[in-house]
Scaffold this motif. Structure first.
Motif, PDB file in Angstrom:
ATOM      1  N   GLU A 409       0.840  -1.185   0.000  1.00 46.62           N
ATOM      2  CA  GLU A 409       0.000   0.000   0.000  1.00 46.62           C
ATOM      3  C   GLU A 409       0.876   1.236   0.000  1.00 46.62           C
ATOM      4  N   ASN A 451      -2.442  -1.153  -3.599  1.00 48.58           N
ATOM      5  CA  ASN A 451      -3.400  -0.061  -3.473  1.00 48.58           C
ATOM      6  C   ASN A 451      -2.640   1.250  -3.335  1.00 48.58           C
ATOM      7  N   THR A 474      -5.205  -3.938  -9.181  1.00 45.34           N
ATOM      8  CA  THR A 474      -4.681  -2.747  -8.518  1.00 45.34           C
ATOM      9  C   THR A 474      -5.783  -1.699  -8.412  1.00 45.34           C
ATOM     10  N   ASN A 475      -5.701  -0.914  -7.342  1.00 43.92           N
ATOM     11  CA  ASN A 475      -6.669   0.157  -7.124  1.00 43.92           C
ATOM     12  C   ASN A 475      -5.922   1.463  -6.922  1.00 43.92           C
TER      13      ASN A 475
END
Length: 783
Positions: A409, A451, A474-475
């Motif tokens: 992240e 993320n 993926t975000n």
């Protein structure tokens, strides 16, 4: 120069001592003990010439001696050896001045509140201790001093207090010292200076431990192989001190807890300039740090290097300033942090400027890592081959990114990335429109399962091949941010359904003056259900393409199902036009207008909708194709809510025969107008209502609200006029006039009655005596 001054000072002391003191040559232990214990004069010089003295016990100096000098012929030939592991010299507090010169000592040196200590050209194999509570402003000077530890267990190899100056000296640690090679406590009133010296922790000790120093100046020195066994700081541990570090090198330092190079706790000032750091590792927590002119030449991080860390390790910097970092190594390395795996990186309130490197990354990562940036500014970053602020090696082909991670992240908040360039002097570089870029470079390459969260941040003047490149699953979330004046050859968001995917959600973000070859914001070669791009409440202003798509460029027929613009504003975005292809995918070339004015050779086309009864084109719908480009006209689509097709249809065919398949369609949706936030009126007088925000140019003044196109609402202000900038005319207050008129009339009537009464009764004595007048005008007695 300092060494010359010290030597001159020593010579003066020796000459003075020869004149006023006794000089004795000692050849064995008995003579040395007898001389030091029974000598009665205050000054004594002991010469040890080309011999080795072996001493069994501690030696205490006679209390009558005030000044003592022990001088040998050379370090190699004049040697004093104490046989016991903890034995050595004990210099009592009655000694004011001590001088050791050209000797080697195997044993300990213990100084008890001696005023001046001068150690020149000496080798010490043992321990050194100067007592705390500096009551006499003690001064300790060491020059050309070499230290090696003995086999006697102790906490610190050397323990110093007072004002210390060290130059041209070397210090080596040992497993017999539990913590530091050199421990210094300034007691909040003394200072230490170190120059041209070398510290080697031997992978056993922290090199330098500074406490309560009023001033610490460390220049032109090297610290290597330091290991922090206690409290962190492989090279230096700093507490409650002012410290300046300049022109120093740090190599192969390590800490079990925190601070591979520096561990700083509650220090008042830490300033570093022109330092080189290679291959240092630890969990790190740094606060209030400023580093200037720092360079690296080996693989690793300039400041921090971490390899096989335990899970939960971290590197954290708060309130840091990092200026003029330079990584000269051509292999994958870092201008700041180099980590392998199992470590979390956090930067808070940091200012980073003028970063230079060959393949220098700012943070280089080989494994699962979480990154958090909060209020971080990165400005003026130039790389010769590629600019990569954050990189991970979890997958292949990530060589030219600013941010790349797998299975982690990334949090970026309140931060700025400014003036980041990919610069190269090789023939592989391309030069387009005053921008340098390198093929396949991008600012963020996000690996699978990662993320990315960006909020309230600014990306300005960044140049590369693409902007965001992300893998499957993926975000990417961008909120309340600004992306402006960037140039990416293939757009900010690039999707091709082969190696570039991602779910993008972008809220309340501004895109201003961005440029690309095609689609400066979104560039789609192909898109499927594994990717989606959603823009909410965002603004697109003055974005442009050198060729096609002022905001978005797409070769995919599925874009309408996977790209969404909700409640967005588009202003002054533009591109040159579109291209024509034949049935075999070949470009269609149109005759140039220059030298050939036959209109029949030009292809004209029209922009229209599939339902002109419910949606029409506003603007000039007809345009033409010239050479290999068809110029798309600037038009607006206005109509009733519903699903439509925007059609580009050929009117003439130039040198080609007329054919049936002469149009292309783009799916389009006109949504219901949100009348709570927008105006829904037929502002163009074309029979269809537009959904728009009111705009006033010039703006309304004095708190007036823009109610419609150039119409200001001044209701809640004290002004009027088209721009709420005119004062109201003052009006009479009629009720006040009426009250005054009534009061005046009453006074007039009372006056008339009084005058009439006086005239009627003027012969009466009471009136003649001026009774009433006498009440008002006391001096008058009679009329």
């Amino acid at each position: 120069m300092k060494l010359i001054i010290k030597l001159i000072f020593l010579i003066i002391i020796i000459i003075w001592c020869k004149c006023k003191s006794e000089e004795i040559n000692v050849i064995n232990e008995d003579e040395l003990i007898k001389t030091l214990s029974s000598h009665t004069s205050e000054e004594l010089i002991i010469n040890i010439k080309n011999i080795e003295l072996k001493i069994q016990n501690n030696i205490k100096i006679n209390e009558k001696i005030k000044n003592l000098s022990i001088i040998g012929t050379s370090k190699e030939t004049s040697i004093i050896t104490f046989s016991g592991e903890a034995n050595g010299f004990i210099f009592q507090n009655t000694l004011q001045e001590i001088s050791l010169h050209k000797i080697t000592i195997y044993g300990d040196l213990n100084f008890i509140h001696n005023s001046n200590i001068l150690i020149l050209d000496v080798i010490l194999n043992g321990a050194m201790n100067i007592n705390e509570n500096s009551i006499n402003n003690e001064s300790i000077q060491m020059d050309n001093f070499t230290y090696n530890s003995s086999k006697n267990l102790r906490t610190n190899c050397i323990q110093l207090h007072g004002n210390v100056e060290i130059s041209n000296s070397s210090f080596y640690g040992s497993s017999f010292c539990k913590d530091s090679v050199l421990y210094y406590d300034g007691e909040n009133l003394n200072s230490i200076k170190i120059s041209n010296s070398y510290f080697n922790g031997m992978y056993q000790n922290n090199c330098l431990n500074l406490m309560n120093s009023a001033s610490s100046n460390i220049i032109f020195s090297k610290f290597e192989k330091g290991k922090a066994n206690i409290n962190g700081g492989g090279a230096m541990r700093i507490r409650n001190s002012y410290i300046y570090v300049k022109h120093c090198e740090f190599e192969d330092n390590f800490s079990k807890s925190s601070g591979g190079v520096f561990h700083i706790n509650n220090s008042y000032l830490f300033y570093a300039e022109d330092i080189k750091v290679t291959n240092s590792t630890a969990s790190e927590k740094v606060k209030n740090i400023e580093l200037n002119s720092i360079g690296g030449g080996n693989v690793g991080g300039v400041l921090f290097t971490s390899y096989e860390e335990e899970i939960g390790s971290y590197f954290k910097v708060t309130n840091g300033t990092f200026i003029e970092f330079n990584q000269e190594n051509k292999n994958p390395s870092s201008t700041f942090i180099y980590v392998n795996k199992n470590i979390n990186v956090t930067l808070n309130d940091c200012n980073i400027r003028n970063i230079r490197g060959i393949t220098g990354y700012f943070i280089y990562n080989k494994g699962n890592t979480n990154i958090k940036l909060n209020n971080v500014s990165v400005e003026d970053y130039i790389s010769q081959k590629e600019t990569i602020l954050f990189r991970s090696e979890s997958t292949a082909n990530m060589e030219k990114t600013i941010i790349k991670f797998d299975n982690g992240e990334i949090f970026i908040k309140d931060s700025m990335f400014l003036n980041i360039y990919y610069f190269t002097v090789t023939t592989d570089a391309n030069y387009v429109n005053d921008y340098y870029y390198v093929d396949d470079s991008c600012i963020m390459d996000i690996g699978s399962g990662t993320n990315l969260y960006i909020s309230n941040s600014n990306f300005n003047s960044i140049h590369g091949f693409i902007g965001f490149k992300s893998s499957k699953n993926t975000n990417i979330n961008i909120v309340d941010s600004v992306i402006e004046e960037t140039f990416f050859k293939n757009g900010l968001i690039s999707i091709d359904s082969i190696s570039r995917f991602g779910y993008y959600t972008i809220d309340n973000t501004e895109f201003n003056s961005n440029t690309a070859d095609n689609g400066p914001i979104v560039n789609i070669i192909d898109i499927n259900s594994k990717s989606k791009v959603i823009f909410n409440d965002s603004t697109f202003y003055d974005n442009s393409a050198l060729y096609y798509g002022g905001v978005i460029f797409s070769l995919s027929n599925s874009k309408n199902m996977n790209v969404f613009f909700n409640n967005c504003i588009f202003e002054e975005n533009y591109s040159i036009g579109v291209k024509l292809y034949d049935d075999y995918g070949n470009d269609i070339k149109i005759y140039s207008l220059e030298g050939d004015s036959v209109l029949s050779r030009i292809i004209f086309f029209i922009i229209e909708t599939d339902d002109p009864n419910n949606a029409i084109i506003s603007g000039q719908p007809i345009s033409y194709c010239w050479e290999d480009i068809c110029r798309f006209p600037v038009v607006k689509v206005i109509g009733n809510p519903g699903n439509y097709k925007l059609r580009m249809k050929l009117i003439t065919y130039g040198t080609y025969a007329k054919f049936d398949n002469n149009s292309i369609n783009i799916d389009m949706v006109i949504e219901e107008c949100d009348t709570n936030n927008y105006i829904n009126q037929d502002k163009d007088n074309i029979g269809f209502k537009s959904c728009y925000l009111p705009t006033c140019d010039p703006a309304c003044n004095n708190g007036g609200e823009c109610a419609n196109i150039n119409i200001c609402n001044c209701t809640n202000t004290k002004y009027k006029g088209a721009l709420c900038d005119e004062h109201y005319k003052l009006e009479k207050v009629t009720y006040f006039d009426n009250i005054m008129a009534v009061i005046s009339l009453i006074i007039i009537l009372i006056s008339v009655f009084l005058i009439a009464g006086i005239m009627k009764f003027k012969k009466y004595q009471a009136v003649k005596s001026g009774f009433f007048i006498n009440l008002w005008f006391y001096p008058c007695k009679n009329i």
